[in-house]
Design a protein around this motif. Structure first.
Motif, PDB file in Angstrom:
ATOM      1  N   UNK A 151       0.869  -1.176  -0.073  1.00 30.63           N
ATOM      2  CA  UNK A 151       0.128  -0.016  -0.073  1.00 30.63           C
ATOM      3  C   UNK A 151       0.680   1.251  -0.025  1.00 30.63           C
ATOM      4  N   UNK A 152       0.330   2.430  -0.723  1.00 31.36           N
ATOM      5  CA  UNK A 152       1.092   3.627  -0.588  1.00 31.36           C
ATOM      6  C   UNK A 152       0.348   4.576   0.421  1.00 31.36           C
ATOM      7  N   UNK A 153       1.069   4.636   1.549  1.00 35.26           N
ATOM      8  CA  UNK A 153       0.498   5.580   2.547  1.00 35.26           C
ATOM      9  C   UNK A 153       0.165   6.934   2.365  1.00 35.26           C
ATOM     10  N   UNK A 154      -0.857   7.368   2.703  1.00 39.89           N
ATOM     11  CA  UNK A 154      -1.494   8.856   2.344  1.00 39.89           C
ATOM     12  C   UNK A 154      -1.224   9.605   3.426  1.00 39.89           C
ATOM     13  N   UNK A 155      -0.951   9.054   4.496  1.00 39.34           N
ATOM     14  CA  UNK A 155      -0.602   9.900   6.100  1.00 39.34           C
ATOM     15  C   UNK A 155       0.355   8.872   6.727  1.00 39.34           C
ATOM     16  N   UNK A 156       0.814   9.813   7.966  1.00 34.12           N
ATOM     17  CA  UNK A 156       1.709   8.877   8.840  1.00 34.12           C
ATOM     18  C   UNK A 156       0.848   8.016   9.626  1.00 34.12           C
ATOM     19  N   UNK A 157       1.264   6.549   9.785  1.00 27.60           N
ATOM     20  CA  UNK A 157       0.705   5.778  10.367  1.00 27.60           C
ATOM     21  C   UNK A 157       1.931   5.080  11.286  1.00 27.60           C
ATOM     22  N   UNK A 158       1.339   5.250  12.801  1.00 26.44           N
ATOM     23  CA  UNK A 158       2.353   4.806  13.724  1.00 26.44           C
ATOM     24  C   UNK A 158       2.611   3.398  13.647  1.00 26.44           C
TER      25      UNK A 158
ATOM     26  N   UNK B 180      -4.377   4.836   3.312  1.00 24.73           N
ATOM     27  CA  UNK B 180      -3.352   4.425   2.131  1.00 24.73           C
ATOM     28  C   UNK B 180      -4.242   4.082   1.155  1.00 24.73           C
ATOM     29  N   UNK B 181      -3.568   3.770  -0.027  1.00 27.30           N
ATOM     30  CA  UNK B 181      -4.155   3.201  -1.218  1.00 27.30           C
ATOM     31  C   UNK B 181      -3.349   2.070  -1.666  1.00 27.30           C
ATOM     32  N   UNK B 182      -4.018   1.142  -2.115  1.00 26.78           N
ATOM     33  CA  UNK B 182      -3.376  -0.061  -2.834  1.00 26.78           C
ATOM     34  C   UNK B 182      -2.626   0.512  -3.995  1.00 26.78           C
ATOM     35  N   UNK B 183      -1.373  -0.234  -3.641  1.00 21.37           N
ATOM     36  CA  UNK B 183      -0.047   0.216  -4.378  1.00 21.37           C
ATOM     37  C   UNK B 183      -0.024  -0.526  -5.798  1.00 21.37           C
TER      38      UNK B 183
ATOM     39  N   UNK C   5       6.519  11.949  -5.362  1.00 23.74           N
ATOM     40  CA  UNK C   5       5.897  13.255  -4.968  1.00 23.74           C
ATOM     41  C   UNK C   5       5.656  13.508  -3.381  1.00 23.74           C
ATOM     42  N   UNK C   6       5.025  12.479  -3.054  1.00 23.18           N
ATOM     43  CA  UNK C   6       4.511  12.384  -1.787  1.00 23.18           C
ATOM     44  C   UNK C   6       5.672  12.794  -0.607  1.00 23.18           C
ATOM     45  N   UNK C   7       6.819  11.848  -0.935  1.00 30.79           N
ATOM     46  CA  UNK C   7       8.056  11.908  -0.074  1.00 30.79           C
ATOM     47  C   UNK C   7       8.552  13.369   0.000  1.00 30.79           C
ATOM     48  N   UNK C   8       8.571  13.782  -1.236  1.00 33.78           N
ATOM     49  CA  UNK C   8       9.387  15.122  -1.564  1.00 33.78           C
ATOM     50  C   UNK C   8       8.593  16.290  -0.689  1.00 33.78           C
TER      51      UNK C   8
ATOM     52  N   UNK D 182       3.975   1.751  11.237  1.00 33.91           N
ATOM     53  CA  UNK D 182       3.920   1.072   9.782  1.00 33.91           C
ATOM     54  C   UNK D 182       4.842   2.014   8.945  1.00 33.91           C
ATOM     55  N   UNK D 183       4.540   3.481   8.948  1.00 29.42           N
ATOM     56  CA  UNK D 183       5.436   4.214   7.889  1.00 29.42           C
ATOM     57  C   UNK D 183       4.836   5.501   7.919  1.00 29.42           C
ATOM     58  N   UNK D 184       5.693   6.475   6.989  1.00 32.97           N
ATOM     59  CA  UNK D 184       5.402   7.748   7.024  1.00 32.97           C
ATOM     60  C   UNK D 184       4.744   7.953   5.479  1.00 32.97           C
ATOM     61  N   UNK D 185       3.944   9.164   5.356  1.00 30.15           N
ATOM     62  CA  UNK D 185       3.561   9.521   4.105  1.00 30.15           C
ATOM     63  C   UNK D 185       4.199   9.472   3.001  1.00 30.15           C
ATOM     64  N   UNK D 186       3.872   9.078   2.008  1.00 32.34           N
ATOM     65  CA  UNK D 186       4.602   8.532   0.702  1.00 32.34           C
ATOM     66  C   UNK D 186       5.192   7.435   0.514  1.00 32.34           C
ATOM     67  N   UNK D 187       5.427   6.516   1.752  1.00 33.00           N
ATOM     68  CA  UNK D 187       6.168   5.260   1.822  1.00 33.00           C
ATOM     69  C   UNK D 187       5.311   4.190   1.108  1.00 33.00           C
ATOM     70  N   UNK D 188       5.868   3.287   0.214  1.00 36.60           N
ATOM     71  CA  UNK D 188       5.011   1.946  -0.026  1.00 36.60           C
ATOM     72  C   UNK D 188       5.703   1.059   0.942  1.00 36.60           C
ATOM     73  N   UNK D 189       4.675   0.490   1.687  1.00 33.94           N
ATOM     74  CA  UNK D 189       5.040  -0.714   2.708  1.00 33.94           C
ATOM     75  C   UNK D 189       4.135  -1.865   2.396  1.00 33.94           C
TER      76      UNK D 189
END
Length: 69
Positions: free
Chosen positions: A3-10, A36-39, A49-52, A12-19
């Protein structure tokens, strides 16, 4: 499930990460809440772009914190 995270999730990961998360967690929590969105293969550009934007926001916050010292 990736999934592509759209916001920080404790934890799991931060916004823009594919986890990679368990499919039940993604299906029952991350996707319905919009966190999140399905990657897919084409999401690399969107993730970059989200990570930037996240990095720019963090640098701005860090600079403001240093000024307050």
């Amino acid at each position: 499930m990736k999934v592509l995270l759209r916001s920080d999730v404790v934890g799991v990961g931060r916004r823009g990460d594919i986890v990679d998360v368990k499919s039940g967690y993604a299906r029952n929590f991350l996707l319905p809440t919009g966190a999140a969105l399905a990657a897919s293969d084409s999401m690399e550009l969107q993730a970059a772009s989200m990570r930037k934007s996240r990095d720019l926001r963090d640098a701005k916050s860090r600079g403001a914190a240093e000024v307050q010292r």
